[in-house]
Design a protein around this motif. Structure first.
Motif, PDB file in Angstrom:
ATOM      1  N   GLU A   1       0.811  -1.215   0.000  1.00  0.00           N
ATOM      2  CA  GLU A   1       0.000   0.000   0.000  1.00  0.00           C
ATOM      3  C   GLU A   1       0.843   1.263   0.000  1.00  0.00           C
ATOM      4  O   GLU A   1       0.335   2.346  -0.264  1.00  0.00           O
ATOM      5  N   ASN A   2       2.122   1.162   0.312  1.00  0.00           N
ATOM      6  CA  ASN A   2       2.999   2.333   0.299  1.00  0.00           C
ATOM      7  C   ASN A   2       3.425   2.675  -1.119  1.00  0.00           C
ATOM      8  O   ASN A   2       3.713   1.788  -1.915  1.00  0.00           O
ATOM      9  N   THR A   3       3.482   3.958  -1.394  1.00  0.00           N
ATOM     10  CA  THR A   3       4.023   4.417  -2.665  1.00  0.00           C
ATOM     11  C   THR A   3       5.468   4.845  -2.437  1.00  0.00           C
ATOM     12  O   THR A   3       5.927   4.955  -1.291  1.00  0.00           O
TER      13      THR A   3
ATOM     14  N   LEU B   1       6.617   7.767  -2.970  1.00  0.00           N
ATOM     15  CA  LEU B   1       6.562   9.075  -2.322  1.00  0.00           C
ATOM     16  C   LEU B   1       6.317   8.942  -0.815  1.00  0.00           C
ATOM     17  O   LEU B   1       6.970   9.618  -0.008  1.00  0.00           O
ATOM     18  N   SER B   2       5.407   8.064  -0.420  1.00  0.00           N
ATOM     19  CA  SER B   2       5.153   7.891   1.021  1.00  0.00           C
ATOM     20  C   SER B   2       6.356   7.271   1.720  1.00  0.00           C
ATOM     21  O   SER B   2       6.686   7.649   2.847  1.00  0.00           O
ATOM     22  N   ALA B   3       7.046   6.336   1.063  1.00  0.00           N
ATOM     23  CA  ALA B   3       8.260   5.753   1.642  1.00  0.00           C
ATOM     24  C   ALA B   3       9.358   6.813   1.752  1.00  0.00           C
ATOM     25  O   ALA B   3      10.101   6.850   2.742  1.00  0.00           O
TER      26      ALA B   3
ATOM     27  N   CYS C   1       8.882  10.120   2.117  1.00  0.00           N
ATOM     28  CA  CYS C   1       8.504  11.029   3.213  1.00  0.00           C
ATOM     29  C   CYS C   1       8.769  10.384   4.569  1.00  0.00           C
ATOM     30  O   CYS C   1       9.288  11.039   5.490  1.00  0.00           O
ATOM     31  N   LEU C   2       8.425   9.108   4.713  1.00  0.00           N
ATOM     32  CA  LEU C   2       8.655   8.403   5.965  1.00  0.00           C
ATOM     33  C   LEU C   2      10.146   8.312   6.280  1.00  0.00           C
ATOM     34  O   LEU C   2      10.581   8.578   7.407  1.00  0.00           O
TER      35      LEU C   2
END
Length: 162
Positions: free
Chosen positions: A126-128, A130-132, A134-135
């Motif tokens: 479910e992670n993109t 971009l989200s990875a 940012c995290l």
């Protein structure tokens, strides 16, 4: 002939129960190993204090997970037959840890922290990217503040070759 996947038939109850039991066992092993070092007190902590504290917390969490496990009545056999190991998650987490060890030794805290979080986050479907990203950036900021500045961990932020 029985279905060969029957050994993998875990209900939500079994997963929680066995996962909690595994955490409890791991926590107790860490506590037992930590007691072989000098534990000390809160005022003068010894080298065994931190492992004993973390092992106890892990054991308590394991007990809570196992105690909260509930058996779900699953009437559909097809749900159990569709069990597939999540290889992407396993591979990303293992590669992330290996990247942390290698980059921590040769590149420093910041690249190692970024790599372990970014690669491991990609294990979740479910992670993109971009989200990875940012995290990983947020965790890098957190690790600089906590580990490098506050705790003065003896790992340089950047190290170009060794």
């Amino acid at each position: 002939m029985k279905n060969r996947r029957s050994i993998f038939r875990l209900t939500a109850y079994n997963q929680d129960y066995y996962g909690g039991g595994l955490l409890l066992l791991l926590g107790l092993v860490v506590v037992a190993e930590g007691w072989t070092y000098e534990v000390g007190s809160l005022n003068q902590m010894g080298p065994g204090f931190f492992p004993v504290a973390l092992g106890a917390i892990l054991a308590i969490i394991g007990m809570a997970i196992a105690a909260g496990a509930r058996r779900e009545q699953d009437t559909s056999e097809s749900a159990d037959d569709d069990f597939q190991p999540e290889w992407r998650g396993w591979i990303c987490i293992v590669v992330g840890v290996v990247a942390f060890v290698v980059l921590g030794k040769y590149s420093g805290l910041l690249p190692a922290s970024f790599a372990v979080v970014f690669i491991s986050a990609l294990g979740d479907r479910e992670n993109t990217i971009l989200s990875a990203l940012c995290l990983a950036t947020g965790i890098c900021l957190f690790s600089v503040i906590v580990f490098w500045w506050a705790l003065k961990v003896q790992l340089p932020l950047f190290s170009w070759g060794n």
